[in-house]
Design a protein around this motif. Structure first.
Motif, PDB file in Angstrom:
ATOM      1  N   THR A  20       0.602  -1.017  -0.133  1.00 56.69           N
ATOM      2  CA  THR A  20       0.050   0.165   0.133  1.00 56.69           C
ATOM      3  C   THR A  20       0.857   1.291   0.129  1.00 56.69           C
ATOM      4  N   THR A  68      -2.342   5.905   5.317  1.00 60.30           N
ATOM      5  CA  THR A  68      -2.528   5.696   4.406  1.00 60.30           C
ATOM      6  C   THR A  68      -3.654   6.323   4.067  1.00 60.30           C
ATOM      7  N   SER A  91      -7.651   4.790   0.919  1.00 61.91           N
ATOM      8  CA  SER A  91      -8.464   3.972   0.255  1.00 61.91           C
ATOM      9  C   SER A  91      -7.653   4.913  -0.860  1.00 61.91           C
ATOM     10  N   ARG A 118      -4.246   2.904  -0.922  1.00 59.83           N
ATOM     11  CA  ARG A 118      -4.641   1.579  -1.494  1.00 59.83           C
ATOM     12  C   ARG A 118      -4.813   1.001  -2.619  1.00 59.83           C
ATOM     13  N   ARG A 136      -3.179  -1.627  -6.057  1.00 55.92           N
ATOM     14  CA  ARG A 136      -3.819  -2.130  -6.215  1.00 55.92           C
ATOM     15  C   ARG A 136      -3.298  -1.745  -8.810  1.00 55.92           C
ATOM     16  N   LYS A 190      -3.149 -10.028  -0.030  1.00 55.98           N
ATOM     17  CA  LYS A 190      -4.739 -10.209   0.816  1.00 55.98           C
ATOM     18  C   LYS A 190      -4.288 -11.875   1.939  1.00 55.98           C
ATOM     19  N   GLY A 237      -4.223  -1.046   5.035  1.00 54.92           N
ATOM     20  CA  GLY A 237      -3.784  -1.187   4.942  1.00 54.92           C
ATOM     21  C   GLY A 237      -1.890  -1.872   4.754  1.00 54.92           C
TER      22      GLY A 237
END
Length: 194
Positions: A78, A88, A90, A93, A97, A114, A126
């Motif tokens: 993250t 951090t 959203s 993260r 990704r 994960k 994260g």
């Protein structure tokens, strides 16, 4: 009464007057103004966050192709706030990704974070990797590289830096900087009021 001038002298006087009037400064039209022309960018800026993350990942893949084999595994982590490395959002993260997704599309083996239970994971924040954890991660998960990054929020933009770090010597093999427009979607991902 004055005697008449000979015809030649008269012509000279008329010609001289004509030449003199032609030398007088004339009203010139204003100089033509040229339109402002801007140089086109070599590559257009991506229009949304996914395109920005993919473009950054593509540039990093091009750097890595000269140094590493795509079969070597990458562990994405993250992205964190540069002003507070324990924080951090959203946005952090999601960028990690999206970039990991692009590395997968380009043929790299990307590990799914994960499913890692003992990687430093904080609820709603994260996965974070401390430098002292890098060797342990490399040995346990056989990851050769980490995809790490951070972001900084400014008035109108978010500045992002992403790096691929080789675990065995902590050397950065690829790096990319890019920015995101601080629009309503990005503000929401940062948890900022709209």
């Amino acid at each position: 009464m004055r005697p008449p001038l000979p015809a030649v002298a008269t012509l000279l006087l008329i010609g001289g007057a004509a030449v003199a009037s032609g030398c007088a400064p004339a009203q010139r039209p204003p100089p033509e103004t040229l339109p402002l022309v801007s140089q086109p960018m070599t590559q257009p800026l991506p229009q949304d966050m996914t395109e920005s993350a993919y473009a950054a990942a593509d540039a990093m893949v091009n750097e890595l192709d000269e140094r590493m084999m795509p079969q070597q595994s990458i562990l994405p982590v993250t992205f964190v706030n540069l002003d507070n490395l324990d924080e951090t959002s959203s946005l952090g993260r999601l960028i990690a990704r999206q970039m990991a997704s692009r590395f997968t599309q380009r043929g790299y083996s990307v590990m799914e974070v994960k499913v890692r239970k003992d990687l430093l994971i904080r609820k709603d924040q994260g996965e974070f990797v401390l430098s002292r954890e890098m060797e342990k991660i490399g040995q346990e998960y056989k990851a050769k590289m980490l995809l790490v990054g951070h972001y900084t929020v400014a008035q109108n933009r978010v500045y992002v830096n992403a790096q691929v770090i080789r675990l065995k010597d902590k050397m950065a093999l690829a790096s990319r900087d890019f920015t995101l427009n601080l629009g309503s979607d990005v503000r929401r991902l940062l948890g900022q009021p709209l």
